[in-house]
Motif scaffolding. Structure first.
Motif, PDB file in Angstrom:
ATOM      1  N   ALA A 463       0.829  -1.211   0.000  1.00  9.04           N
ATOM      2  CA  ALA A 463       0.000   0.000   0.000  1.00  9.04           C
ATOM      3  C   ALA A 463       0.861   1.258   0.000  1.00  9.04           C
ATOM      4  O   ALA A 463       0.563   2.230  -0.716  1.00  9.04           O
ATOM      5  CB  ALA A 463      -0.928  -0.002   1.214  1.00  9.04           C
ATOM      6  N   ILE A 464       1.937   1.243   0.784  1.00  5.30           N
ATOM      7  CA  ILE A 464       2.824   2.405   0.826  1.00  5.30           C
ATOM      8  C   ILE A 464       3.478   2.624  -0.542  1.00  5.30           C
ATOM      9  O   ILE A 464       3.570   3.756  -1.034  1.00  5.30           O
ATOM     10  CB  ILE A 464       3.898   2.222   1.918  1.00  5.30           C
ATOM     11  N   ALA A 465       3.930   1.521  -1.167  1.00  3.55           N
ATOM     12  CA  ALA A 465       4.526   1.640  -2.499  1.00  3.55           C
ATOM     13  C   ALA A 465       3.498   2.177  -3.493  1.00  3.55           C
ATOM     14  O   ALA A 465       3.818   3.007  -4.360  1.00  3.55           O
ATOM     15  CB  ALA A 465       5.052   0.278  -2.969  1.00  3.55           C
ATOM     16  N   TRP A 466       2.238   1.728  -3.369  1.00  2.20           N
ATOM     17  CA  TRP A 466       1.163   2.174  -4.265  1.00  2.20           C
ATOM     18  C   TRP A 466       0.918   3.671  -4.102  1.00  2.20           C
ATOM     19  O   TRP A 466       0.751   4.397  -5.076  1.00  2.20           O
ATOM     20  CB  TRP A 466      -0.103   1.377  -3.956  1.00  2.20           C
ATOM     21  N   VAL A 467       0.930   4.135  -2.843  1.00  7.48           N
ATOM     22  CA  VAL A 467       0.683   5.554  -2.570  1.00  7.48           C
ATOM     23  C   VAL A 467       1.880   6.410  -2.973  1.00  7.48           C
ATOM     24  O   VAL A 467       1.711   7.513  -3.526  1.00  7.48           O
ATOM     25  CB  VAL A 467       0.359   5.763  -1.071  1.00  7.48           C
ATOM     26  N   LEU A 468       3.094   5.923  -2.720  1.00  9.81           N
ATOM     27  CA  LEU A 468       4.288   6.743  -2.924  1.00  9.81           C
ATOM     28  C   LEU A 468       4.794   6.773  -4.359  1.00  9.81           C
ATOM     29  O   LEU A 468       5.499   7.706  -4.740  1.00  9.81           O
ATOM     30  CB  LEU A 468       5.417   6.240  -2.022  1.00  9.81           C
ATOM     31  N   THR A 469       4.455   5.744  -5.159  1.00  7.45           N
ATOM     32  CA  THR A 469       5.049   5.636  -6.491  1.00  7.45           C
ATOM     33  C   THR A 469       4.853   6.901  -7.323  1.00  7.45           C
ATOM     34  O   THR A 469       5.816   7.441  -7.892  1.00  7.45           O
ATOM     35  CB  THR A 469       4.487   4.411  -7.235  1.00  7.45           C
ATOM     36  N   LEU A 470       3.621   7.386  -7.409  1.00 12.89           N
ATOM     37  CA  LEU A 470       3.376   8.573  -8.241  1.00 12.89           C
ATOM     38  C   LEU A 470       4.120   9.804  -7.730  1.00 12.89           C
ATOM     39  O   LEU A 470       4.881  10.420  -8.500  1.00 12.89           O
ATOM     40  CB  LEU A 470       1.877   8.852  -8.356  1.00 12.89           C
ATOM     41  N   PRO A 471       3.933  10.217  -6.471  1.00 12.76           N
ATOM     42  CA  PRO A 471       4.638  11.425  -6.037  1.00 12.76           C
ATOM     43  C   PRO A 471       6.154  11.298  -6.087  1.00 12.76           C
ATOM     44  O   PRO A 471       6.848  12.250  -6.462  1.00 12.76           O
ATOM     45  CB  PRO A 471       4.135  11.640  -4.596  1.00 12.76           C
ATOM     46  N   VAL A 472       6.692  10.123  -5.729  1.00 11.13           N
ATOM     47  CA  VAL A 472       8.150   9.956  -5.745  1.00 11.13           C
ATOM     48  C   VAL A 472       8.692  10.056  -7.169  1.00 11.13           C
ATOM     49  O   VAL A 472       9.690  10.750  -7.426  1.00 11.13           O
ATOM     50  CB  VAL A 472       8.557   8.615  -5.100  1.00 11.13           C
ATOM     51  N   THR A 473       8.057   9.355  -8.107  1.00  6.07           N
ATOM     52  CA  THR A 473       8.565   9.385  -9.481  1.00  6.07           C
ATOM     53  C   THR A 473       8.341  10.750 -10.135  1.00  6.07           C
ATOM     54  O   THR A 473       9.157  11.189 -10.955  1.00  6.07           O
ATOM     55  CB  THR A 473       7.923   8.278 -10.334  1.00  6.07           C
ATOM     56  N   ILE A 474       7.243  11.439  -9.778  1.00  8.75           N
ATOM     57  CA  ILE A 474       7.030  12.802 -10.289  1.00  8.75           C
ATOM     58  C   ILE A 474       8.164  13.712  -9.811  1.00  8.75           C
ATOM     59  O   ILE A 474       8.779  14.447 -10.600  1.00  8.75           O
ATOM     60  CB  ILE A 474       5.662  13.350  -9.833  1.00  8.75           C
ATOM     61  N   LEU A 475       8.471  13.651  -8.515  1.00  4.26           N
ATOM     62  CA  LEU A 475       9.535  14.493  -7.966  1.00  4.26           C
ATOM     63  C   LEU A 475      10.907  14.079  -8.503  1.00  4.26           C
ATOM     64  O   LEU A 475      11.748  14.932  -8.821  1.00  4.26           O
ATOM     65  CB  LEU A 475       9.526  14.404  -6.439  1.00  4.26           C
ATOM     66  N   LEU A 476      11.131  12.778  -8.619  1.00  2.00           N
ATOM     67  CA  LEU A 476      12.425  12.282  -9.076  1.00  2.00           C
ATOM     68  C   LEU A 476      12.688  12.673 -10.530  1.00  2.00           C
ATOM     69  O   LEU A 476      13.750  13.234 -10.855  1.00  2.00           O
ATOM     70  CB  LEU A 476      12.475  10.761  -8.905  1.00  2.00           C
ATOM     71  N   SER A 477      11.738  12.386 -11.409  1.00  4.38           N
ATOM     72  CA  SER A 477      11.953  12.707 -12.824  1.00  4.38           C
ATOM     73  C   SER A 477      11.978  14.216 -13.041  1.00  4.38           C
ATOM     74  O   SER A 477      12.792  14.729 -13.815  1.00  4.38           O
ATOM     75  CB  SER A 477      10.872  12.058 -13.695  1.00  4.38           C
ATOM     76  N   GLY A 478      11.085  14.936 -12.360  1.00  7.89           N
ATOM     77  CA  GLY A 478      11.086  16.390 -12.485  1.00  7.89           C
ATOM     78  C   GLY A 478      12.378  16.995 -11.981  1.00  7.89           C
ATOM     79  O   GLY A 478      12.934  17.915 -12.600  1.00  7.89           O
ATOM     80  N   GLY A 479      12.903  16.483 -10.861  1.00  3.52           N
ATOM     81  CA  GLY A 479      14.154  16.982 -10.318  1.00  3.52           C
ATOM     82  C   GLY A 479      15.331  16.706 -11.229  1.00  3.52           C
ATOM     83  O   GLY A 479      16.193  17.579 -11.446  1.00  3.52           O
ATOM     84  N   ILE A 480      15.401  15.497 -11.792  1.00  6.74           N
ATOM     85  CA  ILE A 480      16.492  15.159 -12.708  1.00  6.74           C
ATOM     86  C   ILE A 480      16.422  16.025 -13.954  1.00  6.74           C
ATOM     87  O   ILE A 480      17.443  16.528 -14.444  1.00  6.74           O
ATOM     88  CB  ILE A 480      16.439  13.657 -13.075  1.00  6.74           C
ATOM     89  N   PHE A 481      15.206  16.225 -14.480  1.00 13.38           N
ATOM     90  CA  PHE A 481      15.016  17.048 -15.670  1.00 13.38           C
ATOM     91  C   PHE A 481      15.453  18.488 -15.403  1.00 13.38           C
ATOM     92  O   PHE A 481      16.165  19.104 -16.204  1.00 13.38           O
ATOM     93  CB  PHE A 481      13.539  16.997 -16.080  1.00 13.38           C
ATOM     94  N   TRP A 482      15.040  19.025 -14.262  1.00 16.09           N
ATOM     95  CA  TRP A 482      15.413  20.408 -13.912  1.00 16.09           C
ATOM     96  C   TRP A 482      16.930  20.529 -13.750  1.00 16.09           C
ATOM     97  O   TRP A 482      17.553  21.467 -14.252  1.00 16.09           O
ATOM     98  CB  TRP A 482      14.718  20.810 -12.610  1.00 16.09           C
ATOM     99  N   ALA A 483      17.543  19.562 -13.056  1.00 16.74           N
ATOM    100  CA  ALA A 483      18.988  19.614 -12.830  1.00 16.74           C
ATOM    101  C   ALA A 483      19.757  19.524 -14.144  1.00 16.74           C
ATOM    102  O   ALA A 483      20.727  20.276 -14.366  1.00 16.74           O
ATOM    103  CB  ALA A 483      19.404  18.482 -11.880  1.00 16.74           C
TER     104      ALA A 483
END
Length: 489
Positions: A463-483
């Motif tokens: 359940a935690i993985a299900w809840v966290l996957t979207l926000p974590v990957t949004i922040l991760l990919s957005g952060g890498i793209f910005w950097a």
């Protein structure tokens, strides 16, 4: 395939080759990350030896990709707005592609390593949304303008609803099996049957159904998740090599004419309904030329239609057009499709008008929503081969760590048949769903129906993985793209 590098400078060609490699690497990881779910029950219930199960699953995944169509693929592509897809330069496009791939691979490998059945679909969609949102914010735009909000809502709803359906239907299916044959050995676990009969294999017909449903689920997984890989690969090719992939260069004269005819019918439809569309400015001055770069706004609709009708007049093969004209045609067709989708939602349109408009949209997309055969085969091979490695961690979690008791043969059947049916229907309707979450929730549903109880720790992790996957990957990919954009701008 190799001709896609023709005319490209060395550095962009190397970067494109690496991007294609990482897309296929993502799909390979998806194979052993997600497809373990397809073989988990058939291996755990001893219906098939592990090596035969994963080989069979790999073959059926391959076939699922080859025969699955492109509906889900372009649901992924269209998650990003038209303007972002068409306006990225080579450098900007590379940062976007590498950022979303890096985020998806990092999260998939991390959850696989810990044996958590997380969703590759959530991962990919979150990564795409992350770069879209980051792009909008970096250009001082409203953050939601970086994604196709309507498409994102549709996809997220399908990802949210499908596990609930899997849980309920699998539980009901198991209850029906228990009522139909309450004393059958199919309600035993492998260890229980060994204690009674001295063997762990399920009864013949139960075993047959388990094998068939496992291969069916593998096929369904290939047709759904494989299409996501195709969509991602086409996103790379359209963004980084638009000269050759803006439109389908193998389109026949009939397909090009169908595209032009659909544009003519759409123009006539709008002109004959102008009075009903007064609240929408479609651009009445059809003689006004389009600017070099135009936005997908209703005011450009009629001029855009006239432009594409004129550009495609007499064209038998897209090689007759310059690379810039091909990009222009793609831009126009996608913008027209975007406007038509919005107009089809108007309450003033009859059901027949909406059906006609949808048919025109299909005609417009004839030469833009495609995938070369080599793309489909490459994704199919990557997914099929990935299926054959790394499956043990997820099999153990699904078989023993969701419920307090081991899985019975009947539970395996109920969970697999439910999951395969749900994923197959989703692929047919063109909606991306999560194989992981549907099967995990289906197994949980059978555990509840069997009064086996659930292991709180495992369910909590899923359940935690299900809840966290979207926000974590949004922040991760957005952060890498910005950097990357900041460092290499």
């Amino acid at each position: 395939m190799l001709d896609l590098f023709t005319g490209m400078a060395t550095w962009p060609a190397v970067m494109l080759a690496l991007a294609l490699f990482f897309v296929l690497a993502y799909e390979f990881i998806n194979g052993f990350h997600d497809t373990a779910n397809a073989v988990a029950t058939v291996i755990y219930t001893k219906a098939m030896p592990a090596h035969l199960a994963v080989i069979g699953s790999g073959i059926f995944n391959f076939l699922g990709v080859i025969l699955g169509g492109l509906g889900v693929a372009y649901a992924i592509v269209h998650l990003l707005p038209v303007d972002l897809l068409l306006n990225v330069g080579v450098g900007h496009g590379l940062y976007m592609v590498y950022a979303l791939l890096a985020a998806a691979i990092i999260w998939n490998l991390g959850t696989w390593y810990f044996g958590i059945p997380a969703s590759s679909s959530h991962t990919l969609i979150g990564s795409i949304m992350g770069v879209g949102i980051a792009n909008a914010m970096m250009n001082n735009q409203y953050w939601l303008s970086g994604i196709n909000v309507k498409k994102a809502i549709d996809i997220l709803l399908s990802l949210l609803i499908s596990p609930t359906i899997g849980l309920v239907l699998a539980g009901l299916f198991l209850l029906a099996l228990k009522k139909w044959r309450p004393e059958s050995r199919m309600h035993m676990t492998p260890d229980e049957r060994k204690a009674v009969d001295g063997k762990k294999h399920p009864p013949f017909w139960t075993r047959t159904t388990l094998i068939a449903s496992a291969m069916g689920m593998s096929f369904a997984h290939g047709s759904n998740d494989g299409q996501k890989g195709i969509g991602l690969l086409m996103l790379v090719l359209i963004g980084l090599a638009p000269t050759q992939f803006a439109v389908n260069m193998d389109s026949t004269a009939l397909q090009i004419q169908q595209t032009r005819d659909s544009a003519i019918h759409m123009r006539d439809f709008y002109l004959s309904n102008q009075a009903r569309f007064q609240q929408i400015n479609l651009g009445s001055n059809t003689g006004k030329p389009l600017p070099a770069l135009f936005k997908c706004e209703a005011a450009t609709t009629l001029p855009a239609l006239e432009s594409v009708i004129g550009t495609l007049s007499g064209v038998k093969n897209y090689s007759q057009l310059s690379s810039e004209d091909r990009r222009k045609v793609r831009r126009i067709l996608l913008c027209l499709d975007d406007t038509a989708k919005k107009i089809s939602k108007l309450p003033s349109l009859s059901s027949q008008d909406k059906a006609d408009l949808n048919e025109m949209r299909k005609g417009l997309n004839t030469t833009t929503e495609y995938a070369p055969r080599w793309v489909i085969v490459a994704v199919a091979l990557a997914l099929g081969l990935g299926t054959m490695v790394g499956w043990k961690r997820i099999v153990y979690t699904v078989g023993e760590k969701i419920g307090n008791k081991g899985m019975t043969y009947a539970q395996g059947n109920a969970a697999q048949i439910t999951a395969a049916s749900a994923i197959g229907i989703a692929s047919w309707t063109g909606m991306p769903v999560s194989t992981t979450h549907i099967l995990s929730s289906a197994v949980a549903g059978t555990m509840v129906a069997n009064k086996s109880g659930l292991q709180g720790g495992t369910v909590k992790s899923i359940a935690i993985a299900w809840v966290l996957t979207l926000p974590v990957t949004i922040l991760l990919s957005g952060g890498i793209f910005w950097a990357a954009s900041a460092l290499f701008a």
